[in-house]
Scaffold this motif. Structure first.
Motif, PDB file in Angstrom:
ATOM      1  N   GLU A 140       1.140  -1.258   0.060  1.00 49.86           N
ATOM      2  CA  GLU A 140       0.143  -0.143  -0.204  1.00 49.86           C
ATOM      3  C   GLU A 140       0.865   1.386  -0.228  1.00 49.86           C
ATOM      4  OE1 GLU A 140      -2.527  -0.685   3.591  1.00 49.86           O
ATOM      5  OE2 GLU A 140      -4.356  -1.991   1.946  1.00 49.86           O
ATOM      6  N   LEU A 143       2.164   1.445  -3.484  1.00 50.22           N
ATOM      7  CA  LEU A 143       0.726   1.839  -4.156  1.00 50.22           C
ATOM      8  C   LEU A 143       1.317   3.418  -4.562  1.00 50.22           C
ATOM      9  CD1 LEU A 143      -1.133  -1.288  -3.997  1.00 50.22           C
ATOM     10  CD2 LEU A 143      -0.933   0.190  -6.161  1.00 50.22           C
ATOM     11  N   ASP A 144       0.779   4.364  -3.252  1.00 47.68           N
ATOM     12  CA  ASP A 144       0.135   5.600  -3.162  1.00 47.68           C
ATOM     13  C   ASP A 144       1.903   6.360  -3.008  1.00 47.68           C
ATOM     14  OD1 ASP A 144      -2.277   5.032  -0.753  1.00 47.68           O
ATOM     15  OD2 ASP A 144      -0.402   4.374   0.791  1.00 47.68           O
ATOM     16  N   ARG A 147       0.435   6.526  -6.899  1.00 48.61           N
ATOM     17  CA  ARG A 147      -0.911   7.390  -6.477  1.00 48.61           C
ATOM     18  C   ARG A 147      -0.004   8.614  -6.761  1.00 48.61           C
ATOM     19  NH1 ARG A 147      -5.896   6.458  -3.391  1.00 48.61           N
ATOM     20  NH2 ARG A 147      -6.130   4.923  -6.179  1.00 48.61           N
ATOM     21  N   LEU A 152      -1.189   6.277 -11.234  1.00 48.77           N
ATOM     22  CA  LEU A 152      -2.471   5.091 -11.158  1.00 48.77           C
ATOM     23  C   LEU A 152      -3.868   5.407 -11.442  1.00 48.77           C
ATOM     24  CD1 LEU A 152      -1.733   3.687  -7.455  1.00 48.77           C
ATOM     25  CD2 LEU A 152      -0.723   2.600  -9.991  1.00 48.77           C
ATOM     26  N   ASP A 157      -8.044   1.618  -5.894  1.00 50.32           N
ATOM     27  CA  ASP A 157      -9.249   1.347  -4.401  1.00 50.32           C
ATOM     28  C   ASP A 157      -7.295   0.321  -3.966  1.00 50.32           C
ATOM     29  OD1 ASP A 157      -9.398   0.047  -1.956  1.00 50.32           O
ATOM     30  OD2 ASP A 157     -11.144   0.211  -2.174  1.00 50.32           O
ATOM     31  N   ILE A 158      -6.556   1.534  -3.383  1.00 48.29           N
ATOM     32  CA  ILE A 158      -5.015   1.100  -2.874  1.00 48.29           C
ATOM     33  C   ILE A 158      -4.967  -0.389  -2.425  1.00 48.29           C
ATOM     34  CG2 ILE A 158      -3.111   1.419  -1.413  1.00 48.29           C
ATOM     35  CD1 ILE A 158      -3.215   2.636  -4.343  1.00 48.29           C
ATOM     36  N   THR A 159      -5.908  -0.482  -1.240  1.00 52.24           N
ATOM     37  CA  THR A 159      -6.382  -1.435  -0.062  1.00 52.24           C
ATOM     38  C   THR A 159      -5.979  -2.994  -1.608  1.00 52.24           C
ATOM     39  OG1 THR A 159      -7.025  -0.312   1.672  1.00 52.24           O
ATOM     40  CG2 THR A 159      -7.477  -2.430   1.574  1.00 52.24           C
ATOM     41  N   ALA A 161      -5.718  -2.462  -4.333  1.00 60.28           N
ATOM     42  CA  ALA A 161      -4.767  -2.852  -5.796  1.00 60.28           C
ATOM     43  C   ALA A 161      -3.644  -4.058  -4.785  1.00 60.28           C
ATOM     44  CB  ALA A 161      -4.107  -2.047  -5.901  1.00 60.28           C
ATOM     45  N   ALA A 162      -3.498  -3.981  -3.664  1.00 60.50           N
ATOM     46  CA  ALA A 162      -2.469  -4.861  -2.622  1.00 60.50           C
ATOM     47  C   ALA A 162      -2.648  -5.951  -2.451  1.00 60.50           C
ATOM     48  CB  ALA A 162      -2.470  -3.606  -1.723  1.00 60.50           C
ATOM     49  N   ILE A 200      -3.492  -1.466 -13.457  1.00 59.96           N
ATOM     50  CA  ILE A 200      -3.859  -0.332 -12.281  1.00 59.96           C
ATOM     51  C   ILE A 200      -3.225   0.981 -12.797  1.00 59.96           C
ATOM     52  CG2 ILE A 200      -3.325  -2.116 -10.469  1.00 59.96           C
ATOM     53  CD1 ILE A 200      -0.371  -1.307 -10.189  1.00 59.96           C
TER      54      ILE A 200
END
Length: 208
Positions: A140, A143-144, A147, A152, A157-159, A161-162, A200
């Protein structure tokens, strides 16, 4: 972590390391739930008494094994991600590091799944849950970063995607077990991550 015949007067830490190695190797060829302490001892060419001089119980053995797996996986993920500052490239490096670890230790997925399915709350099951939580939080974070860099899809939704990242690895593992081909996961990993990345990123038609 190769196993070798038991020897007298080895340091306790070495005995424990060899026990962990033996369990990981055994899990590669049989159901972890069926592995007994007697079988572990035979694999190491020691007595059960020698085994229990270093572990108070079978649960303690499994706890040590899961702790080793967690340490190894997280170290490899960190090392892989450290080689690049670009977030999506870091995610790809982490993906392939995870796949490489499984390829080297094919019994690990069975081991972890077996602990999650355990009928009672064991220390090993708790460690597996903690490992998955640490893994997900690390993903996460990357991914943050992606973003924030505009890489992205804004609505991603990051959660989720993880979770999907981990699920993609698990899917490769399941397929390799179904076709009884341990090299399958390595061969299919580049294509699998490519599909994940296209799902993503902000502009599917552009290179990241």
């Amino acid at each position: 972590m190769p196993t070798s015949p038991g020897k007298r007067h080895l340091p306790a830490a070495v005995r424990r390391e060899r026990t962990v190695a033996a369990v990981v190797e055994l899990c590669a060829r049989e159901d972890p739930a069926r592995i007994t302490t007697g079988e572990i001892a035979r694999h190491m060419q020691v007595t059960q008494g020698a085994l229990f001089r270093h572990f108070p119980s079978k649960d303690a053995i499994w706890e040590a094994v899961v702790a080793w797996v967690g340490e190894q996986v997280m170290q490899r993920l960190e090392a892989a991600a450290a080689d690049t500052e670009e977030p999506l490239a870091a995610l790809e490096a982490m993906f392939h590091a995870h796949v490489a670890f499984i390829s080297e230790h094919p019994g690990v997925p069975r081991l972890l799944m077996g602990q999650l399915q355990h009928a009672r709350p064991t220390p090993a099951r708790r460690l597996v849950r903690e490992l998955l939580g640490r893994y997900r939080r690390r993903l996460e974070g990357r991914l943050d970063e992606a973003r924030a860099a505009g890489l992205l899809r804004p609505e991603l939704d990051i959660t989720v995607a993880a979770t999907q990242f981990i699920g993609t690895v698990q899917g490769l593992v399941m397929q390799s077990l179904m076709v009884d081909d341990l090299d399958y996961i390595t061969r299919q990993a580049p294509g699998a991550f490519d599909i994940y990345r296209h799902g993503i990123r902000a502009c599917p038609g552009e290179a990241t």
